[in-house]
Design a protein around this motif. Sequence first.
Motif, PDB file in Angstrom:
ATOM      1  N   GLY A  56       0.665  -1.204   0.029  1.00 29.66           N
ATOM      2  CA  GLY A  56       0.042  -0.051  -0.102  1.00 29.66           C
ATOM      3  C   GLY A  56       0.722   1.332  -0.158  1.00 29.66           C
ATOM      4  N   ARG A  57       1.790   1.367   0.962  1.00 30.70           N
ATOM      5  CA  ARG A  57       2.693   2.622   1.032  1.00 30.70           C
ATOM      6  C   ARG A  57       3.591   2.900  -0.425  1.00 30.70           C
ATOM      7  N   ALA A  58       3.825   1.588  -0.871  1.00 32.37           N
ATOM      8  CA  ALA A  58       4.880   1.718  -2.255  1.00 32.37           C
ATOM      9  C   ALA A  58       3.803   2.454  -3.316  1.00 32.37           C
ATOM     10  N   HIS A  59       2.564   1.616  -3.342  1.00 26.54           N
ATOM     11  CA  HIS A  59       1.678   2.169  -4.549  1.00 26.54           C
ATOM     12  C   HIS A  59       1.205   3.655  -4.444  1.00 26.54           C
ATOM     13  N   ALA A  60       0.960   3.926  -3.302  1.00 22.29           N
ATOM     14  CA  ALA A  60       0.448   5.380  -2.981  1.00 22.29           C
ATOM     15  C   ALA A  60       1.421   6.293  -3.288  1.00 22.29           C
ATOM     16  N   LEU A  61       2.720   6.128  -2.821  1.00 27.51           N
ATOM     17  CA  LEU A  61       3.742   7.127  -3.083  1.00 27.51           C
ATOM     18  C   LEU A  61       4.195   7.199  -4.530  1.00 27.51           C
ATOM     19  N   ASN A  62       4.220   5.997  -5.140  1.00 26.92           N
ATOM     20  CA  ASN A  62       4.576   5.972  -6.524  1.00 26.92           C
ATOM     21  C   ASN A  62       3.711   6.497  -7.447  1.00 26.92           C
ATOM     22  N   LEU A  63       2.214   6.305  -7.194  1.00 29.17           N
ATOM     23  CA  LEU A  63       1.223   6.735  -7.979  1.00 29.17           C
ATOM     24  C   LEU A  63       1.187   8.602  -7.590  1.00 29.17           C
ATOM     25  N   ARG A  64       1.344   8.722  -6.339  1.00 27.66           N
ATOM     26  CA  ARG A  64       1.366  10.267  -6.346  1.00 27.66           C
ATOM     27  C   ARG A  64       2.449  11.019  -7.085  1.00 27.66           C
ATOM     28  N   ASP A  65       3.904  10.260  -7.057  1.00 29.70           N
ATOM     29  CA  ASP A  65       4.792  10.790  -7.464  1.00 29.70           C
ATOM     30  C   ASP A  65       4.791  10.878  -9.150  1.00 29.70           C
ATOM     31  N   SER A  66       3.772  10.067  -9.354  1.00 30.07           N
ATOM     32  CA  SER A  66       3.606   9.798 -10.854  1.00 30.07           C
ATOM     33  C   SER A  66       2.549  10.807 -11.534  1.00 30.07           C
ATOM     34  N   GLY A  67       1.925  11.637 -10.387  1.00 33.99           N
ATOM     35  CA  GLY A  67       1.205  12.719 -10.761  1.00 33.99           C
ATOM     36  C   GLY A  67      -0.261  12.479 -10.586  1.00 33.99           C
ATOM     37  N   PHE A  68      -0.518  11.224  -9.763  1.00 32.81           N
ATOM     38  CA  PHE A  68      -2.017  10.800  -9.985  1.00 32.81           C
ATOM     39  C   PHE A  68      -2.645  11.550  -8.568  1.00 32.81           C
ATOM     40  N   ASP A  69      -3.990  11.442  -8.457  1.00 35.05           N
ATOM     41  CA  ASP A  69      -4.777  11.980  -7.280  1.00 35.05           C
ATOM     42  C   ASP A  69      -4.962  10.712  -6.453  1.00 35.05           C
TER      43      ASP A  69
END
Length: 329
Positions: A29-42
Amino acid sequence: MMKMYSEADVDSSSLAAKQVTILGYGSQGRAHALNLRDSGFDVVVGLRRDGASWAKAEADGLRVMEPAAAVENASIIAFLTPDMVQRQLYESVQTQIPQGAALLFAHGFAIHFKLIEPRSDLDVVLIAPKGPGGLVRRQYEEGHGVPCLVAIHQDASGEALALALAYSAGIGGARAGVIETTFAEETETDLFGEQAVLCGGATELIVAGFETLVDAGYQPEVAYYEVMHEMKLIVDLLHEGGLKKMHEFISDTAAYGDMVSGPRVVDEHARKKMKEILSDIRDGTFARNWIAENEAGMPEFRRMMEADLEHPIETVGTDLRGRMDWLTG
Ligand code: NAD
Ligand code: MG
């Protein structure tokens, strides 16, 4: 025929301007959330307010809400809690999940074994990174990615694959390649791998080797170095370059011993047992037992875990590892 997708196959616009909700903030969960955020997603993280992860997710700068509120405006909802709590979590947020949203899983267990039978208006997809969350995050930060598997269980929108691939690119997985599979194949092979080879098989092999040497009168410390400590050196070679690289690096004596003695340990009996394990996974016996164990409050799980951790190899290991300050624990 194996089908593999790469970044060139991804249309990230299918995720743009859509809210991605991550339920659970542990390893994946932490990895997906941070990676998606850093990829510009909401990104919104859904957690129990009294849980230990809430403060952590907030400290990482993410928007955190209770699960029901977190799914309310989501276009895609990733179930990244332990497999055994996913059914109850789905039931508790079900009425808040918007029409036409997508559910995403990192392991197929809850869907394949029908713990969750999602509404027919929902897309149901799998993006399973082939590595733990820490690695998913680190590889992403370094500009790489951990390869993933993708599968589609339900394609209500007709866009399920595009959405899943956009998500896999958002966590970095598409940089390394995304292989198409099914929920059944991912679930059954993942369970078999961890039971027969990676966790179950490898640790029993180590412990049996340790006991064989100690019972024969050798020092436990020497046995520990041989069967536990040095395992990493071999696994690293296999991971980097397969059997070929291992054979290039070990001595001729080790290679000869490997080839004449390995098949004596993993013999026809062991292969027959592997087939039994696979059959228990495929016919649902393992899943039924694991669900029943959870429902009973995990008494056997705890008993077996204690026995594992009280084994002499753990006492010897703790002491020896404490003397190797170059080991990062
Ligand atoms: P984890 O145990 O590391 O984390 C679980 C998270 O869920 C924690 O943040 C916990 O607080 C939260 N949680 C627990 N109960 C909850 C509830 N009722 N409501 C909301 N949040 C709750 O989990 P994990 O190992 O990251 O596994 C998540 C999924 O990823 C599983 O489906 C697992 O099979 C899959 N997966 C894990 C790995 C891995 O290496 N750990 C690899 C591939 C796939
Ligand atoms: Mg696995």
